[in-house]
Design a protein around this motif. Sequence first.
Motif, PDB file in Angstrom:
ATOM      1  N   LEU A  55       1.167  -1.633  -0.321  1.00  0.00           N
ATOM      2  CA  LEU A  55       0.286   0.059  -0.029  1.00  0.00           C
ATOM      3  C   LEU A  55       0.702   1.251   0.184  1.00  0.00           C
ATOM      4  CD1 LEU A  55      -2.902  -0.858   2.521  1.00  0.00           C
ATOM      5  CD2 LEU A  55      -2.595  -1.125  -0.115  1.00  0.00           C
ATOM      6  N   LEU A  60      -2.501   5.481   0.558  1.00  0.00           N
ATOM      7  CA  LEU A  60      -3.250   5.659   1.487  1.00  0.00           C
ATOM      8  C   LEU A  60      -3.849   6.922   1.930  1.00  0.00           C
ATOM      9  CD1 LEU A  60      -0.051   4.526   3.841  1.00  0.00           C
ATOM     10  CD2 LEU A  60      -2.469   3.188   3.630  1.00  0.00           C
ATOM     11  N   GLU A  61      -3.578   8.303   0.784  1.00  0.00           N
ATOM     12  CA  GLU A  61      -3.621   9.312   1.088  1.00  0.00           C
ATOM     13  C   GLU A  61      -5.261   9.404   0.606  1.00  0.00           C
ATOM     14  OE1 GLU A  61      -1.859  13.653   0.175  1.00  0.00           O
ATOM     15  OE2 GLU A  61      -1.237  11.928   0.969  1.00  0.00           O
ATOM     16  N   ALA A  63      -7.697   7.043   0.467  1.00  0.00           N
ATOM     17  CA  ALA A  63      -8.291   6.223   0.982  1.00  0.00           C
ATOM     18  C   ALA A  63      -9.510   7.205   1.720  1.00  0.00           C
ATOM     19  CB  ALA A  63      -7.775   5.067   2.138  1.00  0.00           C
ATOM     20  N   ILE A  68      -5.782   2.920  10.368  1.00  0.00           N
ATOM     21  CA  ILE A  68      -4.567   2.601   8.936  1.00  0.00           C
ATOM     22  C   ILE A  68      -5.880   1.188   9.220  1.00  0.00           C
ATOM     23  CG2 ILE A  68      -3.453   2.010  10.695  1.00  0.00           C
ATOM     24  CD1 ILE A  68      -2.977   1.722   7.161  1.00  0.00           C
ATOM     25  N   VAL A  71      -8.648   0.804   7.067  1.00  0.00           N
ATOM     26  CA  VAL A  71      -7.464   1.069   5.008  1.00  0.00           C
ATOM     27  C   VAL A  71      -7.131  -0.900   5.680  1.00  0.00           C
ATOM     28  CG1 VAL A  71      -6.104   1.281   3.767  1.00  0.00           C
ATOM     29  CG2 VAL A  71      -6.527   3.111   4.978  1.00  0.00           C
ATOM     30  N   MET A 129      -2.326   8.310  10.875  1.00  0.00           N
ATOM     31  CA  MET A 129      -2.059   7.636   9.596  1.00  0.00           C
ATOM     32  C   MET A 129      -0.642   8.631   8.845  1.00  0.00           C
ATOM     33  SD  MET A 129      -4.468   5.821   7.912  1.00  0.00           S
ATOM     34  CE  MET A 129      -4.612   6.361   6.079  1.00  0.00           C
ATOM     35  N   SER A 134       4.489   4.047   4.032  1.00  0.00           N
ATOM     36  CA  SER A 134       3.904   2.702   3.458  1.00  0.00           C
ATOM     37  C   SER A 134       3.508   1.756   4.070  1.00  0.00           C
ATOM     38  CB  SER A 134       4.533   2.300   2.141  1.00  0.00           C
ATOM     39  OG  SER A 134       5.714   2.068   2.686  1.00  0.00           O
ATOM     40  N   ILE A 157       4.879  -2.050   8.859  1.00  0.00           N
ATOM     41  CA  ILE A 157       4.245  -0.667   8.884  1.00  0.00           C
ATOM     42  C   ILE A 157       5.081   1.024   8.515  1.00  0.00           C
ATOM     43  CG2 ILE A 157       2.824   1.597   9.173  1.00  0.00           C
ATOM     44  CD1 ILE A 157       0.738  -0.419  10.815  1.00  0.00           C
TER      45      ILE A 157
END
Length: 395
Positions: A55, A60-61, A63, A68, A71, A129, A134, A157
Amino acid sequence: MRSRYGVFLLTLPSALTWAQVAPPPNYDQKLSDVVVTATRAGTPLDQMTLNTTILTGEVLEAAPDQTIDQVLKNVPGVFLNDVPYYQKDPTGQSINVRGLGYGRTLVLIDGLPANDAFYGTVQWNLVPMSAIDSVEFVRGGVSSLYGNYGMGGVININTKTPQNSSQDIAASYGAFGTGNVAVSKDIVASDAYQMRLSADYFSTAGFQNYATIFPASPNNIKNGMGTDSAANSNIRLENFFKPTADTNAFLRLGYGTMADLSTNYAIAPNLIQTANFAGGTNTQIDVDKKTQVNVFYQQTQFYKQSGSTATSGVDRNQPYINANYTDPYSTLGASAQYTQDLHAAGIDQYILGIDARNITASNTTNNLNANGSGQVVSVDYAQGATKFLWDIRAA
Protein backbone atom coordinates in the motif's frame (compact mmCIF):
# COMPACT_ATOMS: atom_id res chain seq x y z
CA MET A 1 -8.49 19.87 3.53
CA ARG A 2 -4.74 19.70 3.35
CA SER A 3 -2.00 22.27 3.24
CA ARG A 4 1.72 22.73 3.29
CA TYR A 5 3.63 25.52 5.01
CA GLY A 6 0.61 26.34 7.16
CA VAL A 7 -1.68 27.49 4.34
CA PHE A 8 -5.09 25.83 4.48
CA LEU A 9 -6.87 25.01 1.25
CA LEU A 10 -10.60 24.43 1.25
CA THR A 11 -12.54 23.09 -1.71
CA LEU A 12 -16.33 23.47 -1.70
CA PRO A 13 -18.73 21.80 -4.14
CA SER A 14 -19.70 24.10 -6.98
CA ALA A 15 -23.19 24.55 -8.34
CA LEU A 16 -21.83 23.64 -11.75
CA THR A 17 -20.02 20.35 -12.26
CA TRP A 18 -17.49 20.18 -15.08
CA ALA A 19 -17.07 16.90 -16.89
CA GLN A 20 -13.51 15.87 -17.53
CA VAL A 21 -12.40 13.22 -19.98
CA ALA A 22 -9.62 11.07 -18.56
CA PRO A 23 -6.64 10.53 -20.88
CA PRO A 24 -6.07 7.00 -22.15
CA PRO A 25 -3.85 4.87 -19.88
CA ASN A 26 -0.18 4.57 -20.66
CA TYR A 27 0.30 0.85 -21.16
CA ASP A 28 4.06 1.27 -21.51
CA GLN A 29 4.58 2.66 -18.02
CA LYS A 30 6.61 0.56 -15.59
CA LEU A 31 6.64 0.59 -11.83
CA SER A 32 9.92 1.40 -10.16
CA ASP A 33 11.66 -1.30 -8.16
CA VAL A 34 10.00 -2.00 -4.80
CA VAL A 35 11.98 -3.56 -1.95
CA VAL A 36 9.96 -5.38 0.71
CA THR A 37 11.59 -4.88 4.11
CA ALA A 38 9.09 -7.06 5.98
CA THR A 39 11.20 -10.03 4.89
CA ARG A 40 13.79 -8.81 7.39
CA ALA A 41 16.42 -8.72 4.70
CA GLY A 42 15.10 -6.40 1.97
CA THR A 43 13.79 -8.45 -0.95
CA PRO A 44 12.72 -6.98 -4.34
CA LEU A 45 8.98 -7.38 -4.86
CA ASP A 46 9.42 -9.34 -8.09
CA GLN A 47 11.52 -11.90 -6.20
CA MET A 48 9.07 -12.45 -3.34
CA THR A 49 8.00 -16.09 -3.08
CA LEU A 50 4.98 -15.18 -0.92
CA ASN A 51 1.83 -13.31 -1.89
CA THR A 52 2.60 -9.69 -1.08
CA THR A 53 0.59 -6.45 -1.16
CA ILE A 54 2.15 -2.98 -1.01
CA LEU A 55 0.00 0.00 0.00
CA THR A 56 1.79 3.10 -1.23
CA GLY A 57 1.49 6.57 0.23
CA GLU A 58 -0.76 7.60 -2.65
CA VAL A 59 -3.17 4.75 -1.89
CA LEU A 60 -3.29 5.65 1.82
CA GLU A 61 -3.84 9.33 1.11
CA ALA A 62 -6.70 8.61 -1.31
CA ALA A 63 -8.46 6.26 1.11
CA PRO A 64 -11.51 7.74 2.86
CA ASP A 65 -10.74 5.77 6.03
CA GLN A 66 -9.65 7.67 9.12
CA THR A 67 -7.50 4.94 10.67
CA ILE A 68 -4.99 2.45 9.28
CA ASP A 69 -6.89 -0.62 10.54
CA GLN A 70 -9.90 0.37 8.44
CA VAL A 71 -7.67 0.67 5.37
CA LEU A 72 -6.26 -2.81 5.98
CA LYS A 73 -9.76 -4.22 6.50
CA ASN A 74 -10.32 -3.81 2.77
CA VAL A 75 -7.17 -5.75 1.84
CA PRO A 76 -7.88 -9.35 0.71
CA GLY A 77 -6.89 -11.91 3.30
CA VAL A 78 -7.15 -9.57 6.31
CA PHE A 79 -10.00 -10.09 8.78
CA LEU A 80 -10.63 -7.23 11.21
CA ASN A 81 -13.64 -6.16 13.19
CA ASP A 82 -16.19 -4.09 11.34
CA VAL A 83 -15.93 -1.35 13.96
CA PRO A 84 -12.67 0.64 14.18
CA TYR A 85 -10.16 -0.29 16.86
CA TYR A 86 -10.98 2.77 18.99
CA GLN A 87 -14.55 1.50 19.45
CA LYS A 88 -13.64 -2.15 19.86
CA ASP A 89 -11.21 -2.33 22.75
CA PRO A 90 -8.99 0.27 24.43
CA THR A 91 -6.04 -2.14 24.53
CA GLY A 92 -6.05 -2.71 20.78
CA GLN A 93 -7.66 -4.92 18.18
CA SER A 94 -7.19 -8.56 17.22
CA ILE A 95 -6.21 -9.36 13.64
CA ASN A 96 -6.77 -12.54 11.67
CA VAL A 97 -5.05 -13.37 8.38
CA ARG A 98 -6.07 -16.34 6.23
CA GLY A 99 -8.28 -17.70 8.99
CA LEU A 100 -5.39 -18.74 11.24
CA GLY A 101 -6.93 -16.96 14.20
CA TYR A 102 -6.07 -14.39 16.78
CA GLY A 103 -2.43 -13.78 17.70
CA ARG A 104 -0.99 -15.31 14.52
CA THR A 105 -0.16 -12.17 12.53
CA LEU A 106 2.79 -9.95 13.34
CA VAL A 107 2.42 -6.20 12.91
CA LEU A 108 5.59 -4.11 12.75
CA ILE A 109 6.27 -0.38 12.76
CA ASP A 110 9.54 0.25 10.95
CA GLY A 111 10.52 -3.35 11.60
CA LEU A 112 9.77 -3.30 15.35
CA PRO A 113 6.77 -5.17 16.85
CA ALA A 114 3.50 -3.29 17.40
CA ASN A 115 1.54 -6.22 18.83
CA ASP A 116 0.65 -5.41 22.42
CA ALA A 117 2.96 -7.43 24.66
CA PHE A 118 0.33 -8.05 27.34
CA TYR A 119 -2.88 -8.53 25.38
CA GLY A 120 -1.47 -9.68 22.03
CA THR A 121 -3.68 -7.18 20.18
CA VAL A 122 -2.48 -4.39 17.88
CA GLN A 123 -2.33 -0.79 19.06
CA TRP A 124 -2.99 0.94 15.76
CA ASN A 125 -2.95 4.37 17.42
CA LEU A 126 0.84 4.08 17.96
CA VAL A 127 1.34 5.41 14.45
CA PRO A 128 -0.80 8.26 13.02
CA MET A 129 -2.08 7.92 9.47
CA SER A 130 -0.25 11.13 8.57
CA ALA A 131 3.09 9.56 9.54
CA ILE A 132 2.73 6.44 7.35
CA ASP A 133 4.71 6.26 4.11
CA SER A 134 3.72 2.74 3.00
CA VAL A 135 2.45 -0.60 4.29
CA GLU A 136 3.84 -4.02 3.34
CA PHE A 137 1.64 -7.06 3.81
CA VAL A 138 3.24 -10.47 3.33
CA ARG A 139 0.74 -13.33 3.41
CA GLY A 140 1.83 -16.77 4.51
CA GLY A 141 4.04 -18.21 7.17
CA VAL A 142 7.15 -16.27 8.14
CA SER A 143 7.60 -18.01 11.50
CA SER A 144 11.14 -19.01 10.57
CA LEU A 145 11.96 -15.29 10.68
CA TYR A 146 9.62 -13.93 13.33
CA GLY A 147 8.39 -16.80 15.52
CA ASN A 148 4.82 -17.93 16.17
CA TYR A 149 3.32 -14.46 15.59
CA GLY A 150 4.26 -14.77 11.91
CA MET A 151 2.20 -17.88 11.11
CA GLY A 152 -0.43 -15.93 9.18
CA GLY A 153 1.87 -13.28 7.80
CA VAL A 154 3.50 -9.99 8.64
CA ILE A 155 2.38 -6.39 8.20
CA ASN A 156 5.17 -3.82 8.22
CA ILE A 157 4.20 -0.15 8.52
CA ASN A 158 6.92 2.15 7.17
CA THR A 159 6.85 5.69 8.48
CA LYS A 160 7.98 8.79 6.64
CA THR A 161 11.54 10.04 6.76
CA PRO A 162 12.64 13.67 6.37
CA GLN A 163 12.97 14.74 2.74
CA ASN A 164 13.75 18.40 3.29
CA SER A 165 13.33 21.04 5.98
CA SER A 166 9.59 21.56 5.62
CA GLN A 167 6.37 21.39 7.57
CA ASP A 168 3.06 19.72 6.86
CA ILE A 169 -0.45 20.35 8.20
CA ALA A 170 -3.52 18.24 7.50
CA ALA A 171 -7.04 18.34 8.91
CA SER A 172 -10.42 16.76 8.26
CA TYR A 173 -13.88 16.82 9.80
CA GLY A 174 -16.99 14.76 9.17
CA ALA A 175 -20.28 13.54 10.56
CA PHE A 176 -20.77 12.47 14.19
CA GLY A 177 -18.01 14.83 15.31
CA THR A 178 -15.33 12.72 13.63
CA GLY A 179 -12.18 14.58 12.70
CA ASN A 180 -8.44 14.75 13.02
CA VAL A 181 -5.58 17.16 12.75
CA ALA A 182 -1.94 16.33 12.12
CA VAL A 183 1.19 18.46 12.00
CA SER A 184 4.79 17.56 11.29
CA LYS A 185 8.13 19.31 10.95
CA ASP A 186 11.14 17.91 9.10
CA ILE A 187 14.67 19.13 9.75
CA VAL A 188 17.58 18.08 7.57
CA ALA A 189 20.63 19.43 9.36
CA SER A 190 23.11 17.51 7.24
CA ASP A 191 23.64 14.15 5.56
CA ALA A 192 24.68 12.83 8.98
CA TYR A 193 21.62 13.99 10.96
CA GLN A 194 17.91 14.41 10.18
CA MET A 195 14.91 14.83 12.45
CA ARG A 196 11.15 14.53 12.12
CA LEU A 197 8.65 15.73 14.75
CA SER A 198 5.00 14.78 14.22
CA ALA A 199 1.82 15.07 16.26
CA ASP A 200 -1.68 13.78 15.62
CA TYR A 201 -5.09 14.09 17.29
CA PHE A 202 -8.22 12.15 16.40
CA SER A 203 -11.67 12.23 18.00
CA THR A 204 -15.16 11.02 17.24
CA ALA A 205 -18.55 11.15 18.94
CA GLY A 206 -19.25 7.66 17.62
CA PHE A 207 -22.16 6.44 15.59
CA GLN A 208 -23.44 3.21 17.13
CA ASN A 209 -26.59 3.23 19.22
CA TYR A 210 -27.69 0.24 21.25
CA ALA A 211 -31.28 -1.02 21.22
CA THR A 212 -32.98 -1.34 24.58
CA ILE A 213 -34.04 -4.76 25.80
CA PHE A 214 -34.39 -4.21 29.56
CA PRO A 215 -34.95 -2.00 31.42
CA ALA A 216 -36.90 0.43 29.28
CA SER A 217 -35.54 3.96 28.95
CA PRO A 218 -36.14 7.02 26.75
CA ASN A 219 -34.66 7.35 23.27
CA ASN A 220 -33.97 3.61 22.99
CA ILE A 221 -30.69 3.96 24.89
CA LYS A 222 -30.05 2.48 28.31
CA ASN A 223 -29.39 4.83 31.17
CA GLY A 224 -25.76 5.85 31.17
CA MET A 225 -25.26 4.38 27.70
CA GLY A 226 -24.60 6.38 24.58
CA THR A 227 -22.65 6.49 21.37
CA ASP A 228 -19.08 5.19 21.41
CA SER A 229 -17.01 8.35 21.66
CA ALA A 230 -13.22 8.13 21.53
CA ALA A 231 -10.16 10.37 21.35
CA ASN A 232 -6.54 9.58 20.47
CA SER A 233 -3.40 11.70 20.59
CA ASN A 234 0.08 10.82 19.44
CA ILE A 235 3.43 12.58 19.29
CA ARG A 236 6.65 11.15 17.78
CA LEU A 237 10.21 12.41 17.64
CA GLU A 238 12.37 10.54 15.14
CA ASN A 239 16.11 11.06 14.73
CA PHE A 240 18.16 9.60 11.88
CA PHE A 241 21.94 9.38 11.94
CA LYS A 242 24.62 8.37 9.46
CA PRO A 243 27.87 8.24 11.44
CA THR A 244 29.77 6.53 8.61
CA ALA A 245 29.17 5.84 4.93
CA ASP A 246 28.20 2.23 5.72
CA THR A 247 26.18 2.74 8.93
CA ASN A 248 22.69 4.12 9.46
CA ALA A 249 21.13 4.59 12.90
CA PHE A 250 17.85 5.83 14.34
CA LEU A 251 16.40 6.91 17.68
CA ARG A 252 12.63 7.21 18.12
CA LEU A 253 10.66 8.55 21.08
CA GLY A 254 6.88 8.45 21.23
CA TYR A 255 3.95 9.10 23.53
CA GLY A 256 0.31 8.36 22.84
CA THR A 257 -3.04 8.33 24.63
CA MET A 258 -6.35 6.72 23.88
CA ALA A 259 -9.64 7.30 25.69
CA ASP A 260 -12.95 5.65 24.90
CA LEU A 261 -16.27 4.52 26.31
CA SER A 262 -16.16 0.93 25.13
CA THR A 263 -17.91 -0.23 28.32
CA ASN A 264 -20.99 1.56 26.87
CA TYR A 265 -21.43 3.64 30.01
CA ALA A 266 -20.72 7.35 29.74
CA ILE A 267 -19.71 7.39 33.40
CA ALA A 268 -17.08 4.65 32.91
CA PRO A 269 -14.32 5.72 30.50
CA ASN A 270 -11.14 3.87 29.65
CA LEU A 271 -7.75 5.54 29.32
CA ILE A 272 -4.52 4.06 28.00
CA GLN A 273 -1.23 6.00 27.99
CA THR A 274 1.83 4.64 26.19
CA ALA A 275 5.41 5.86 26.14
CA ASN A 276 7.83 4.10 23.81
CA PHE A 277 11.48 4.20 22.83
CA ALA A 278 13.29 2.49 19.97
CA GLY A 279 16.78 2.66 18.57
CA GLY A 280 18.99 0.70 16.23
CA THR A 281 21.82 0.55 13.74
CA ASN A 282 22.27 -1.05 10.33
CA THR A 283 25.82 -1.57 9.08
CA GLN A 284 26.89 -2.77 5.63
CA ILE A 285 30.02 -4.80 6.35
CA ASP A 286 30.65 -5.81 2.74
CA VAL A 287 28.74 -5.81 -0.53
CA ASP A 288 26.99 -9.02 0.52
CA LYS A 289 27.16 -8.83 4.33
CA LYS A 290 25.37 -6.63 6.85
CA THR A 291 24.44 -6.50 10.53
CA GLN A 292 21.45 -4.99 12.27
CA VAL A 293 20.87 -4.31 15.97
CA ASN A 294 17.63 -2.96 17.49
CA VAL A 295 16.37 -2.27 21.01
CA PHE A 296 12.93 -1.10 22.10
CA TYR A 297 11.01 -0.34 25.29
CA GLN A 298 7.34 0.41 25.90
CA GLN A 299 5.63 1.45 29.12
CA THR A 300 1.83 1.36 29.21
CA GLN A 301 -0.56 2.66 31.84
CA PHE A 302 -4.09 1.31 31.48
CA TYR A 303 -6.94 2.70 33.57
CA LYS A 304 -10.35 1.11 33.18
CA GLN A 305 -13.68 1.53 34.91
CA SER A 306 -16.46 -1.01 34.79
CA GLY A 307 -20.06 0.16 34.82
CA SER A 308 -23.28 -1.55 35.77
CA THR A 309 -26.95 -0.70 36.29
CA ALA A 310 -28.68 -1.10 39.63
CA THR A 311 -31.47 -3.68 39.44
CA SER A 312 -33.20 -3.07 42.78
CA GLY A 313 -33.77 -0.49 45.47
CA VAL A 314 -34.31 3.22 45.12
CA ASP A 315 -31.47 3.41 42.56
CA ARG A 316 -33.04 0.87 40.24
CA ASN A 317 -32.12 1.46 36.58
CA GLN A 318 -29.40 3.95 37.55
CA PRO A 319 -25.83 3.34 36.32
CA TYR A 320 -22.90 3.21 38.72
CA ILE A 321 -19.18 2.32 38.77
CA ASN A 322 -18.66 -1.17 40.18
CA ALA A 323 -14.87 -1.52 39.72
CA ASN A 324 -11.70 0.44 38.96
CA TYR A 325 -8.75 -1.27 37.24
CA THR A 326 -5.14 -0.06 37.15
CA ASP A 327 -3.01 -2.23 34.84
CA PRO A 328 0.52 -0.95 34.19
CA TYR A 329 2.74 -3.15 32.04
CA SER A 330 5.95 -2.82 30.06
CA THR A 331 8.01 -4.66 27.47
CA LEU A 332 11.74 -4.50 26.83
CA GLY A 333 13.14 -6.15 23.74
CA ALA A 334 16.25 -6.38 21.59
CA SER A 335 17.40 -8.16 18.46
CA ALA A 336 20.65 -8.72 16.60
CA GLN A 337 20.95 -10.05 13.06
CA TYR A 338 23.63 -11.00 10.57
CA THR A 339 22.71 -11.36 6.88
CA GLN A 340 24.87 -12.70 4.06
CA ASP A 341 24.06 -13.22 0.40
CA LEU A 342 25.51 -16.49 -0.92
CA HIS A 343 23.93 -17.27 -4.29
CA ALA A 344 25.70 -20.63 -4.24
CA ALA A 345 24.82 -24.28 -3.66
CA GLY A 346 21.14 -23.48 -4.05
CA ILE A 347 21.18 -20.97 -1.16
CA ASP A 348 20.52 -17.34 -2.00
CA GLN A 349 20.83 -15.92 1.48
CA TYR A 350 21.04 -16.90 5.11
CA ILE A 351 20.19 -14.98 8.26
CA LEU A 352 21.50 -15.60 11.76
CA GLY A 353 19.90 -13.72 14.59
CA ILE A 354 18.62 -13.62 18.11
CA ASP A 355 15.57 -11.97 19.62
CA ALA A 356 14.78 -11.39 23.28
CA ARG A 357 11.86 -9.83 25.11
CA ASN A 358 10.89 -9.32 28.73
CA ILE A 359 7.30 -8.48 29.71
CA THR A 360 6.22 -7.35 33.16
CA ALA A 361 2.67 -6.55 34.25
CA SER A 362 0.56 -5.96 37.32
CA ASN A 363 -3.14 -5.52 37.98
CA THR A 364 -4.94 -3.76 40.80
CA THR A 365 -8.74 -3.99 40.96
CA ASN A 366 -10.82 -1.98 43.40
CA ASN A 367 -14.30 -3.51 43.66
CA LEU A 368 -16.88 -0.93 44.67
CA ASN A 369 -20.12 -1.17 46.62
CA ALA A 370 -23.16 -2.07 44.50
CA ASN A 371 -25.16 0.86 45.92
CA GLY A 372 -23.09 3.33 43.87
CA SER A 373 -21.56 5.02 46.92
CA GLY A 374 -18.03 4.48 45.61
CA GLN A 375 -16.95 2.59 48.74
CA VAL A 376 -14.21 0.00 48.11
CA VAL A 377 -15.37 -3.39 49.35
CA SER A 378 -12.39 -5.50 48.16
CA VAL A 379 -9.06 -5.19 46.35
CA ASP A 380 -7.50 -7.74 43.98
CA TYR A 381 -3.83 -7.59 43.02
CA ALA A 382 -1.64 -9.65 40.72
CA GLN A 383 1.74 -9.28 39.04
CA GLY A 384 4.00 -11.35 36.82
CA ALA A 385 6.80 -11.36 34.27
CA THR A 386 7.59 -13.38 31.16
CA LYS A 387 10.83 -13.73 29.24
CA PHE A 388 11.25 -14.84 25.63
CA LEU A 389 14.50 -15.82 23.96
CA TRP A 390 14.86 -17.60 20.64
CA ASP A 391 17.31 -18.04 17.80
CA ILE A 392 16.42 -17.38 14.20
CA ARG A 393 17.86 -19.29 11.26
CA ALA A 394 16.61 -19.00 7.72
CA ALA A 395 17.96 -19.90 4.29
